[in-house]
Design an enzyme around this catalytic site. Structure first.
Site, PDB file in Angstrom:
ATOM      1  N   SER A  56       6.392  -2.094  -5.564  1.00 36.18           N
ATOM      2  CA  SER A  56       5.064  -1.459  -5.181  1.00 36.18           C
ATOM      3  C   SER A  56       4.478  -1.835  -4.071  1.00 36.18           C
ATOM      4  O   SER A  56       3.258  -0.980  -3.625  1.00 36.18           O
ATOM      5  CB  SER A  56       4.250  -1.344  -6.390  1.00 36.18           C
ATOM      6  N   ARG A  83      -4.709  -2.784  -2.324  1.00 28.79           N
ATOM      7  CA  ARG A  83      -5.318  -3.524  -3.051  1.00 28.79           C
ATOM      8  C   ARG A  83      -6.370  -4.496  -2.356  1.00 28.79           C
ATOM      9  O   ARG A  83      -5.707  -4.875  -1.082  1.00 28.79           O
ATOM     10  CB  ARG A  83      -4.330  -4.703  -4.055  1.00 28.79           C
TER      11      ARG A  83
END
Length: 427
Positions: free
Chosen positions: A109, A334
């Site tokens: 990812s 993130r």
């Protein structure tokens, strides 16, 4: 504003980059930004001196990943004093070949950040609007016109993650798709067959479906495969020689790490999952890279080499992903707030047989990439995440020499939080 593809690399000496680097000295989350801002949640600690990386702590985290089921693990840190790399265990169980920090592997990812960068460049070129409905560009794909491009990149679309059902049974699920080639539409249809997780924009809910749709947008707007967009917009400008989008070929060319999948049954043998199409993920997770390339990518992104200052500010504007006030998500990115007050930006990655961490500080001056060659074992994922604290916060002060300091409970505050899951896994 349209930015020629070849110009992104030359932004290194531009006034925009200087402004971006200057802006990095301020908190990355702005209180005046869009509704996704969480300025009050971030630690306020300010360091006057950059701590040296705790290389022994990094090795301890890698060894902990091995103790929790990984055949091998490695990490590479880059800072003002240069690069330092560490490796433990093996990259190939059959041959016993030692882990190699120059080897390539599947980054899972972390690919989502690649996809997000491409879409944000298309926004800068006025070919896409973040707050436009997805159906503006992909007519009839989704049954809800309220789902916007921004919702996709922030995991707030409410689209179910089709991988939850696909990999509910680890090895049978993997073997069913190992050599299969999906169309994007087939993957979206798997998601639409499941109930929505939230109303559009209501809450964060991680879903690989979002970045499958992102891949569809890239191909619709560019008229070219995702692989071409990655190559021309990111890989070639940054000189990422070990990085490639590999689909549907099942091989990893050159020196590479073999991946090993843990079955659901305790004590069952590991499954070599290296060769696979990764067609179940595509633009959500089919990129292959190396530790050095990931360091370069995250640092260059944070330094403004791929996006304008305004776009990078939007990308790093975040919302919480859990209740710890230490983990956040922006636009395909993130943010983790570490115990020392340092904020790092990047992504985690899970694909069968591999766990990856790739993060950088907001100024791009320090970066870490780490890999363990296993998956479906959350304890190994959590242990690998310990490399972030060691790399960016340095050695922890020794506890005071008191009777109380010897209690096991005194170290509990520093126990790593369970890793966030990009795919279903067993803890």
């Amino acid at each position: 504003m349209t930015v020629p593809l070849s110009s992104h690399r030359r932004l290194t000496v531009s006034a925009a980059l200087i402004a971006a680097l200057a802006g990095a000295l301020a908190p990355a989350t702005s209180a005046s930004a869009a509704p996704v801002t969480t300025a009050s949640a971030a630690p306020t600690a300010i360091r006057t001196q950059t701590p040296a990386p705790d290389m022994a702590g990094i090795v301890a985290a890698l060894e902990s990943a091995m103790a929790n089921g990984a055949p091998g693990a490695m990490a590479r840190y880059v800072g003002p004093d240069g690069a330092r790399a560490r490796a433990v265990g093996v990259r190939d169980r059959e041959s016993g070949t030692a882990m190699d920090t120059r080897a390539r592997f599947r980054i899972g990812s972390v690919s989502k950040t690649f996809s997000s960068v491409v879409l944000l460049q298309l926004v800068e070129e006025d070919r896409l609007k973040l707050d436009a409905p997805v159906t503006t560009y992909l007519e009839g794909l989704l049954p809800d016109d309220r789902i916007t491009v921004r919702h996709l990149l922030t995991h707030r679309s409410g689209l179910a993650d089709y991988t939850d059902a696909m990999f509910n049974e680890t090895v049978p699920g993997f073997e069913a798709v190992r050599n299969r080639v999906f169309s994007y539409r087939e993957l979206v249809d798997l998601s639409l067959a499941e109930p929505r997780t939230t109303e559009p924009g209501a809450a964060y809910a991680y879903s690989n479906t979002n970045f499958v749709v992102a891949g569809m947008l890239i191909e619709k707007l560019t008229g070219r495969p995702v692989a071409d967009a990655y190559q021309r917009r990111i890989i070639k400008p940054l000189g990422l020689r070990a990085t490639a989008y590999v689909h549907p070929d099942t091989r990893i060319k050159g020196t590479h790490v073999r991946g090993y999948l843990h079955p659901d049954e305790a004590g069952a043998p590991l499954v070599d999952s290296t060769e696979q199409t990764v067609s179940w993920a595509q633009s959500a997770g089919a990129v292959i890279s190396s530790p050095a390339d990931l360091n370069t990518f995250t640092s260059a992104l944070m330094r403004g080499r791929l996006l304008s200052p305004a776009t990078l500010e939007a990308m790093t504007t975040v919302t919480p992903t859990d209740g710890t006030n230490t983990r956040f998500y922006g636009l395909g990115l993130r943010r983790y707030d570490l115990s020392c007050g340092t904020r790092v930006y990047g992504h985690t990655g899970t694909v069968q047989g591999y766990y990856t961490y790739a993060f950088s500080t907001r100024d791009g001056r320090r970066s870490l990439s780490a890999l363990a060659n296993t998956s479906n074992r959350g304890t190994a994922n959590t242990a690998l995440g310990g490399t972030l604290e060691a790399a960016f916060c340095g050695k922890r002060p020794a506890p005071a020499s008191t009777a109380r300091s010897t209690r096991p409970s005194d170290t509990s505050a520093h126990a790593p939080l369970p890793a966030e899951r990009d795919l279903p896994e067993r803890y």
